[in-house]
Design a protein around this motif. Structure first.
Motif, short mmCIF file in Angstrom:
data_model
loop_
_atom_site.label_atom_id
_atom_site.label_comp_id
_atom_site.label_asym_id
_atom_site.label_seq_id
_atom_site.Cartn_x
_atom_site.Cartn_y
_atom_site.Cartn_z
N LYS A 340 0.95 -1.15 0.13
CA LYS A 340 0.03 0.02 -0.01
C LYS A 340 1.07 1.48 -0.18
N PRO A 341 0.30 2.22 -0.32
CA PRO A 341 1.20 3.76 -0.25
C PRO A 341 1.36 3.76 1.36
N PRO A 342 2.07 4.57 1.68
CA PRO A 342 2.28 5.07 3.26
C PRO A 342 0.79 5.12 4.10
N TRP A 343 0.73 4.45 5.06
CA TRP A 343 -0.59 4.57 5.87
C TRP A 343 -0.65 5.89 6.25
N LYS A 344 -1.94 6.45 5.98
CA LYS A 344 -2.34 7.79 6.51
C LYS A 344 -2.68 7.94 7.87
N VAL A 345 -1.85 8.51 8.85
CA VAL A 345 -2.06 8.84 10.05
C VAL A 345 -2.71 10.19 10.32
N LEU A 346 -3.90 10.37 11.39
CA LEU A 346 -4.35 11.43 11.53
C LEU A 346 -3.95 11.60 13.05
N ALA A 347 -3.18 12.43 13.26
CA ALA A 347 -2.81 13.00 14.84
C ALA A 347 -3.50 14.17 15.41
N ALA A 348 -4.34 14.21 16.24
CA ALA A 348 -5.06 15.03 16.84
C ALA A 348 -4.51 15.36 18.35
N ALA A 349 -4.13 16.55 18.46
CA ALA A 349 -3.93 16.97 19.98
C ALA A 349 -4.13 18.56 20.19
N PRO A 351 -3.36 22.33 21.41
CA PRO A 351 -2.22 23.28 21.10
C PRO A 351 -1.14 23.38 22.33
N PRO A 352 0.18 23.62 21.66
CA PRO A 352 0.61 23.53 20.60
C PRO A 352 0.75 22.19 19.82
N VAL A 353 0.08 21.81 18.75
CA VAL A 353 -0.21 20.60 18.28
C VAL A 353 1.13 20.08 17.78
N PHE A 354 2.17 20.94 17.09
CA PHE A 354 3.34 20.23 16.83
C PHE A 354 4.15 19.61 17.84
N ASP A 355 4.17 20.44 19.06
CA ASP A 355 5.09 19.99 20.13
C ASP A 355 4.48 19.05 20.88
N HIS A 356 2.99 18.71 20.65
CA HIS A 356 2.40 17.42 21.27
C HIS A 356 2.70 16.25 20.48
N THR A 357 2.54 16.41 19.17
CA THR A 357 2.42 15.29 18.25
C THR A 357 3.97 14.91 17.76
N ARG A 358 4.95 15.72 17.87
CA ARG A 358 6.09 15.50 17.15
C ARG A 358 6.95 14.14 17.59
N THR A 381 -1.27 16.18 11.14
CA THR A 381 -1.67 16.78 12.39
C THR A 381 -2.49 17.87 12.39
N VAL A 382 -3.62 17.90 13.23
CA VAL A 382 -4.40 18.63 13.44
C VAL A 382 -4.84 18.93 14.99
N SER A 383 -5.55 19.98 15.24
CA SER A 383 -6.10 20.20 16.61
C SER A 383 -7.24 19.51 16.99
N LEU A 384 -7.62 19.14 18.31
CA LEU A 384 -8.84 18.12 18.51
C LEU A 384 -10.10 19.12 18.20
N LYS A 385 -9.69 20.38 18.17
CA LYS A 385 -10.86 21.24 17.76
C LYS A 385 -11.41 21.14 16.36
N GLU A 386 -10.53 20.61 15.38
CA GLU A 386 -10.55 20.55 14.16
C GLU A 386 -10.84 19.12 13.54
N ALA A 396 -6.03 5.58 7.81
CA ALA A 396 -6.12 4.38 8.29
C ALA A 396 -5.94 4.25 9.68
N VAL A 397 -5.33 5.31 10.46
CA VAL A 397 -5.26 5.45 11.84
C VAL A 397 -5.65 6.84 12.16
N VAL A 398 -6.33 6.89 13.39
CA VAL A 398 -6.52 8.26 14.15
C VAL A 398 -6.04 8.27 15.32
N CYS A 399 -5.12 8.84 15.95
CA CYS A 399 -4.70 9.05 17.08
C CYS A 399 -4.82 10.47 17.75
N LEU A 400 -5.31 10.14 19.13
CA LEU A 400 -5.30 11.19 20.04
C LEU A 400 -4.31 11.22 20.94
N ILE A 401 -3.80 12.59 21.03
CA ILE A 401 -2.56 12.52 21.84
C ILE A 401 -2.88 13.65 23.04
#
Length: 724
Positions: A340-349, A351-358, A381-386, A396-401
């Protein structure tokens, strides 16, 4: 007891001849004049008694000799139980054939099934006329009597092995039911019933513990003749491939992969070559890897073959063991792998989203792999509000950080996504609010209830401990058992999960025996919860929750989150490699919607296979042939092209034989006859039908009695002549 020729029993009347001769020819006393009359009379009385005893003994021996001779000529036979009758009386015979793949073992230029067919063909010619015959094999189907012996011969000649055989006990139970009740349309069932079992006597089929129900059914058939025909090889020699273990059944594009297996030997040693072939675009097989294995007799040798990256799509092939041996069917194992193409992962956290998800995104898709196009995951990566504005089916995967309180709409969105086959990963942290996670919407996703406060362990003596290494989520850690330094990465804080939902698995515990990593099946998907965070961002002055993420040399954490997300992503694809007889279920993605597929089997046959697009899966139940199956729809350009593979279980290569003592454990109180060739079969059948004849024993007794009579007669008469 019964007699083969009861008319000869009248010959026992000849026993009266010695009595008549004895009465007619008995000697009369002689009168002598002697002076000492008193002495003579005393001597005469003693001699008369002695002569009388001698003649009575001779009389009994002669009577016994004639009576036993007549009895022997009548050919009496005895049988412990059951029906004894005429050898030529019709029988109801059932011929049961073990047609498992092991019966393809070749010895003396014929397979074990061919040997059984040859033996059965001869046996059918020996059955009495008007007999009823049923021919049953290991394939699915109800046992019935054949129309006549000719039809039974044709049925035997068309037998072939099956990759998905029924268990021998199930077949014998059904056969016993047929012999007990017969068929409704047949009112003339013969009184005598016989069961013939053709088998190679390998231990996987003759398991005494699994035969309890069969013993009960056979016990209901009073007088049943059970004959086990052994067609197995005495000293089998075979080299087999073990089950294949793919590094993954679904892998991302441009990532290497591997196949592991074993080479197992039975009674032979030497060097064998193992090769891996992949099907090319023109349907030809191309060799991609090879390795030489040296193996001893009765031993096994593990092997792992590394292969390079593959293009996107479904790839099929096989692993081949080069060289011929007795059982060819286990020299090849088949496999299917989806790229498959790389699995798409949605990481929601938060703010600051980058710092929480990196920490998560760098573990899943390191910068170096992303730049070269070899990353396994494609992270967004997106914020939880988005999160409500995202189309979760695109991932393929949704992660809540470190999620905080969420609206019920978000939990309902996650529940629907997981139930449809998606994977949800939740990494709890400081932002979690137990009261906010007690709503019905949150509990429909979470695998348990959170404690009121996190557990504190400032001493740092708590660490991860994988307790269920059989779970596919952490299967790769199994090979590293005992060498993962979990205790080098202490856990200082974690949430305590209580009242786990039904079906939830505890994959890892803390050293305090409290849940650290749990997995909950939800519809077609899965929810995985880790009770300590993967984010290194803490409130001002707050101590870190763990060193798992930020510790020096934290490769266990990198491997753990990789496996968590790979497992969650793989849950949308399903299994691609099965054992013969198992039902294959292929998951269909949102863009793979079709109402009908063409199923191409390993035999080259093509069938139309219906699908239910609303269920996003395709079910194939007919998997009785080993090899690669292909499912296509929509034509070559832009159509659907999927596949799966079927292999034999390892027990199909187990040629270990049982013996007569093992058969006695299987049959219990039911008597059986074991035969290995035509002479033994003929002798055992004759014994079973008319019982064990006493003729040899009686003739021997007649000879002994005649010898004793001749010896005593010569001695007695010689003594009388001397006295005269």
């Amino acid at each position: 007891m019964d007699f083969v020729t009861p008319g000869l029993l009248f010959g026992a009347a000849a026993a009266a001849v010695p009595i008549v001769l004895h009465l007619v020819m008995r000697q009369q006393p002689r009168y002598l004049d002697f002076p000492a009359l008193r002495f003579v009379r005393a001597r005469q009385s003693a001699n008369r008694r002695r002569l009388k005893l001698r003649h009575l003994l001779l009389l009994l021996l002669r009577v016994a000799a004639l009576a036993m001779l007549a009895l022997a000529l009548a050919r009496p036979s005895i049988k412990a139980s059951g029906i004894i009758g005429d050898q030529e009386a019709p029988v109801a015979a059932a011929l049961v054939f073990d047609t498992s793949p092991r019966m393809d073992y070749k010895a003396d230029n014929q397979t074990r099934l061919q040997a059984a067919q040859e033996m059965a063909g001869w046996l059918l010619k020996q059955l009495p006329p008007d007999s009823l015959v049923a021919v049953i094999d290991s394939a699915l189907g109800q046992p019935v009597f054949q129309v006549d012996l000719g039809a039974a011969q044709q049925r035997v000649s068309r037998l072939e092995t099956t990759a998905a055989p029924r268990h021998l006990w199930e077949i014998i139970e059904q056969t016993a039911e047929l012999l007990i009740k017969g068929e409704p349309q047949r009112k003339d069932m013969p009184e005598r019933k016989e069961l013939y079992i053709f088998s190679d006597l390998t231990k996987p089929e003759w398991d005494a513990q699994a035969a309890a129900t069969m013993r009960q059914r056979l016990a209901e058939l009073v007088g049943l003749g059970v004959y086990v025909i052994d067609v197995g090889a005495r000293e089998p020699q075979n080299v087999a491939l073990g089950e294949l273990r793919l590094s993954a059944e679904t892998i991302p594009r441009n990532r290497p992969w591997s196949i592991a297996t074993e080479v197992v030997s039975t009674g032979v040693s030497g060097e064998r070559s193992v090769e891996v072939y992949l099907r090319g675009e023109n349907e030809t097989a191309e060799k991609r890897a090879q390795e030489i294995v040296t193996i001893g007799a009765g031993a096994s040798q593990g092997i792992e073959l590394a292969l390079g990256p593959l293009d996107t799509g479904t790839h099929q092939g096989y692993v081949r063991l080069v060289g011929a041996d007795g059982l060819e069917v286990d020299n090849r194992r088949w496999f299917t792998i989806d790229v498959k193409p790389p699995w798409k992962v949605l990481a929601a956290a938060s703010p600051p989203v980058f710092d929480h998800t990196r920490n998560l995104t760098e573990a899943l898709a390191p910068e170096g792999l992303r730049q070269t196009g070899r990353a396994k995951f494609d992270c967004t990566t997106v914020s939880l509000k988005e999160l409500p504005q995202q189309t979760l089916d695109d991932f393929a995967v949704v992660c809540l950080i470190d999620p905080g309180p969420l609206d019920d709409g978000i939990w309902e969105q996650l529940e629907h996504y997981a139930a449809s086959g998606g994977g949800v990963g939740i990494f709890l942290g400081a932002a979690a609010k137990p009261d906010a996670l007690k709503s019905d919407a949150a509990r429909s996703v979470l695998p348990g209830e959170l404690s009121a406060f996190p557990v504190n362990n400032p001493q740092g003596d708590v660490y991860f401990n994988i307790v269920n290494d059989e779970h596919p989520l952490v299967a790769k850690f199994r090979r590293l058992q005992g060498s993962v330094p979990w205790d080098a990465f202490p856990i200082y804080k974690y949430w305590l999960l209580r009242n786990l939902s039904p079906g939830t698995s505890e994959v890892a515990l803390y050293s305090t025996r409290e849940p650290a990593l749990v997995e909950r099946p939800l519809g077609k998907g899965h929810v995985v919860v880790m009770t300590t965070p993967v984010s290194a961002v803490n409130s001002a002055g707050e101590e870190p929750w763990n060193d798992l993420v930020t510790g020096l040399g934290n490769w266990p954490y990198m491997m753990l989150v990789d496996q968590i997300c790979a497992y969650l992503a793989g849950s949308t694809e399903g299994q691609l490699n099965y054992l013969a007889g198992e039902t294959a279920v292929l998951r269909l993605s949102a863009d793979q919607r079709a109402s009908a597929f063409l199923l191409a089997t390993p035999r080259g046959d093509t069938y139309r296979q219906a699908a239910d697009p609303s269920k996003r899966s395709l079910v194939v139940a007919s998997t009785q042939w080993v090899g690669n199956y292909r499912l296509t729809a929509g034509g070559e350009e832009g159509g659907i092209d999927r596949g799966f593979s079927i292999n034999l279980p390892m027990k199909a290569s187990d040629l270990t034989r049982t013996d007569e003592e093992g058969l006695k454990e299987v049959f219990g109180d039911t008597e059986f006859q074991l035969a290995q060739n035509r002479d033994e079969i003929d002798r055992k059948i004759s014994t079973g039908r008319v019982g064990r004849e006493l003729f040899p024993l009686l003739i021997a007794l007649v000879a002994i009695v005649l010898a004793a009579e001749n010896l005593l007669a010569n001695r007695f008469y010689r003594g009388e002549r001397g006295a005269g």
